[in-house]
Design a protein around this motif. Structure first.
Motif, PDB file in Angstrom:
ATOM      1  N   LEU A 115       3.513  23.421  20.610  1.00 59.89           N
ATOM      2  CA  LEU A 115       4.197  22.353  21.335  1.00 59.89           C
ATOM      3  C   LEU A 115       3.442  21.996  22.615  1.00 59.89           C
ATOM      4  CD1 LEU A 115       7.904  23.531  20.940  1.00 59.89           C
ATOM      5  CD2 LEU A 115       6.877  21.499  19.908  1.00 59.89           C
ATOM      6  N   ALA A 121       3.864  19.467  25.615  1.00 64.65           N
ATOM      7  CA  ALA A 121       5.202  19.815  26.100  1.00 64.65           C
ATOM      8  C   ALA A 121       5.108  20.715  27.327  1.00 64.65           C
ATOM      9  CB  ALA A 121       5.989  20.520  25.000  1.00 64.65           C
ATOM     10  N   ALA A 125      10.558  21.004  28.124  1.00 64.12           N
ATOM     11  CA  ALA A 125      10.582  20.468  26.764  1.00 64.12           C
ATOM     12  C   ALA A 125      10.618  21.592  25.734  1.00 64.12           C
ATOM     13  CB  ALA A 125       9.374  19.572  26.533  1.00 64.12           C
ATOM     14  N   TRP A 129      13.536  22.253  23.010  1.00 65.88           N
ATOM     15  CA  TRP A 129      13.230  22.443  21.586  1.00 65.88           C
ATOM     16  C   TRP A 129      13.918  23.702  21.057  1.00 65.88           C
ATOM     17  CZ3 TRP A 129      10.936  20.330  17.354  1.00 65.88           C
ATOM     18  CH2 TRP A 129      10.550  21.195  16.332  1.00 65.88           C
TER      19      TRP A 129
END
Length: 210
Positions: A115, A121, A125, A129
């Motif tokens: 990510l 990210a 973030a 997730w």
């Protein structure tokens, strides 16, 4: 037995729990996933998948925590981590799989790395997730524990389901997932904090912890 694992790995954590609950002696060999030790030639020789845990038993190597936990239950049946009744065993396995198949794989270290590196990210973030998958899974588990639990996930003693749940709660806290909506799961976490096998398996108490 030698357990090759990483102190913060949920899969290694659940394996330590099963070993401890069964009162089995084992050595530990740390594999630092942050530095890529799992991709070293020496470790890939043990586990070609390059993942933890790997359990050495009399010269044989066992991998994948679900397979290891089932092997432990088959070869060391006392104390049992699965109920005697076949339907109840299926229910406990389903609770374990809810974590092991539908939550944990989506928020482990390599997913977080992907990510960040592939999609840019930031930590907020990544946390969002993780929460996206943890929260609905915990909602289902809360209902299942309401039906089947009695101090633990299924009945009055720890089962394989608790070996999966407790590490996932630890992970949820690392990702700042709000847990107030899950009082039954938090009660299991509290019971684990007072249980010697769970205390000994906690990531902070491992020889490779930092």
């Amino acid at each position: 037995m030698i357990l090759h694992g990483y102190w913060r790995s949920g899969a290694a954590y659940r394996t330590r729990l099963a070993l401890n609950l069964k009162g089995l002696a084992y050595e530990q060999s740390g594999v630092d996933l942050r530095t890529g030790a799992q991709r070293s030639e020496a470790f890939v020789a043990l586990n070609p998948q390059g993942m933890v845990p790997a359990l050495e038993v009399d010269g044989a190597i066992l991998t994948q925590s679900p397979a290891i936990l089932e092997w432990l239950e088959e070869t060391h049946p006392t104390p049992a981590l699965l109920p005697a009744d076949a339907l109840d065993r299926a229910r406990v396995r389903a609770m374990a799989a809810l974590v092991g198949c539908d939550i944990h794989p989506l928020n482990n270290l390599r997913v977080g790395k992907a990510l960040r590196e592939t999609f840019g990210a930031d930590q907020a973030a990544v946390d969002a997730w993780a929460a996206r998958w943890i929260l609905p899974g915990f909602e289902a588990l809360e209902r299942l524990v309401a039906t089947h639990g009695n101090g633990w996930c299924f009945g009055p003693t720890p089962t394989l389901a608790d070996c999966y749940l407790v590490p996932q709660i630890y992970s949820a806290r690392r990702f700042n997932v709000p847990l107030d909506a899950f009082p039954r799961l938090l009660a299991i976490e509290a019971a684990a904090q007072a249980h010697p096998a769970f205390v000994a398996a906690h990531p902070d108490n491992q020889p490779d912890a930092d």
